[in-house]
Design a protein around this motif. Structure first.
Motif, PDB file in Angstrom:
ATOM      1  N   LYS A 137       0.838  -1.204   0.000  1.00 13.53           N
ATOM      2  CA  LYS A 137       0.000   0.000   0.000  1.00 13.53           C
ATOM      3  C   LYS A 137       0.872   1.252   0.000  1.00 13.53           C
ATOM      4  O   LYS A 137       2.060   1.197   0.330  1.00 13.53           O
ATOM      5  N   SER A 138       0.273   2.386  -0.296  1.00 14.40           N
ATOM      6  CA  SER A 138       1.024   3.647  -0.343  1.00 14.40           C
ATOM      7  C   SER A 138       1.609   4.023   1.010  1.00 14.40           C
ATOM      8  O   SER A 138       2.612   4.724   1.076  1.00 14.40           O
ATOM      9  N   ASP A 139       1.016   3.532   2.110  1.00 13.59           N
ATOM     10  CA  ASP A 139       1.565   3.830   3.441  1.00 13.59           C
ATOM     11  C   ASP A 139       2.589   2.788   3.892  1.00 13.59           C
ATOM     12  O   ASP A 139       3.059   2.821   5.030  1.00 13.59           O
ATOM     13  N   GLY A 140       2.935   1.831   3.008  1.00 13.73           N
ATOM     14  CA  GLY A 140       3.950   0.829   3.306  1.00 13.73           C
ATOM     15  C   GLY A 140       3.421  -0.457   3.913  1.00 13.73           C
ATOM     16  O   GLY A 140       4.165  -1.427   4.030  1.00 13.73           O
ATOM     17  N   ARG A 141       2.152  -0.478   4.295  1.00 10.29           N
ATOM     18  CA  ARG A 141       1.581  -1.710   4.856  1.00 10.29           C
ATOM     19  C   ARG A 141       1.248  -2.689   3.736  1.00 10.29           C
ATOM     20  O   ARG A 141       1.020  -2.287   2.602  1.00 10.29           O
ATOM     21  N   PRO A 142       1.195  -3.987   4.056  1.00 12.41           N
ATOM     22  CA  PRO A 142       0.851  -4.966   3.022  1.00 12.41           C
ATOM     23  C   PRO A 142      -0.649  -4.967   2.722  1.00 12.41           C
ATOM     24  O   PRO A 142      -1.471  -4.739   3.601  1.00 12.41           O
ATOM     25  N   GLN A 143      -0.969  -5.205   1.460  1.00 11.75           N
ATOM     26  CA  GLN A 143      -2.344  -5.430   1.005  1.00 11.75           C
ATOM     27  C   GLN A 143      -2.410  -6.895   0.608  1.00 11.75           C
ATOM     28  O   GLN A 143      -1.632  -7.337  -0.244  1.00 11.75           O
ATOM     29  N   LEU A 144      -3.279  -7.672   1.232  1.00  9.08           N
ATOM     30  CA  LEU A 144      -3.399  -9.100   0.939  1.00  9.08           C
ATOM     31  C   LEU A 144      -4.691  -9.359   0.182  1.00  9.08           C
ATOM     32  O   LEU A 144      -5.754  -8.889   0.590  1.00  9.08           O
ATOM     33  N   SER A 145      -4.591 -10.110  -0.905  1.00 14.43           N
ATOM     34  CA  SER A 145      -5.744 -10.394  -1.752  1.00 14.43           C
ATOM     35  C   SER A 145      -5.747 -11.858  -2.159  1.00 14.43           C
ATOM     36  O   SER A 145      -4.730 -12.364  -2.640  1.00 14.43           O
TER      37      SER A 145
END
Length: 143
Positions: free
Chosen positions: A24-32
């Motif tokens: 993500k743009s804030d550095g956190r992971p996006q899980l899909s």
């Protein structure tokens, strides 16, 4: 399969359900959750996705990803990491963006019973093909 003979590449090649991690743009992971296809010989992993979704936007901004799969019994897992290229979405059912999705489908599932319908759906759904050049694979089998 014993722990000493575990091959994470084989598990990646066998699995048709996985979790894709993007940034993500804030550095956190996006899980899909995704339906991957791993071409072991080429060292390339494919996922079809939709334009406008979080994972697609994340990959357009930062083209790095990881994909994790597990065995049906949950006792083995494998992760592939690498740089990503996105192809599409296409506007022409016979254009190169849609042809890339046709080739992906053929690799993953064989021949489609109605290619014209598939091509039209790929355009109307604004489908994008993610191609990951896998540069690192790891995993294990428990017990």
């Amino acid at each position: 399969m014993t722990a000493t003979s575990f091959d994470p590449h084989a598990l990646l090649a066998e699995s048709r359900l996985g979790v894709l991690a993007t940034i993500k743009s804030d550095g956190r992971p996006q899980l899909s959750p995704v339906l991957p296809y791993y071409d072991r010989g080429a060292g390339v992993l494919y996922v079809s996705m939709t334009e406008g979704r979080a994972k697609t936007a994340n990959l357009r901004r930062d083209p790095r990803a990881a994909l994790e799969v597990t065995s049906p019994d949950g006792r083995a897992w494998a992760t592939a990491e690498g740089g990503v290229t996105l192809t599409g979405p296409g506007t022409d059912p016979l254009g190169p963006e849609i042809e890339a999705l046709v080739e992906y489908y053929r690799l993953a599932a064989g021949e489609h019973p109605a290619w014209d319908e598939y091509r039209a759906a790929m355009v109307s759904d604004r489908r994008v093909l993610m191609t990951m050049a896998v540069d690192h694979v790891y995993g294990t089998r428990l017990g």
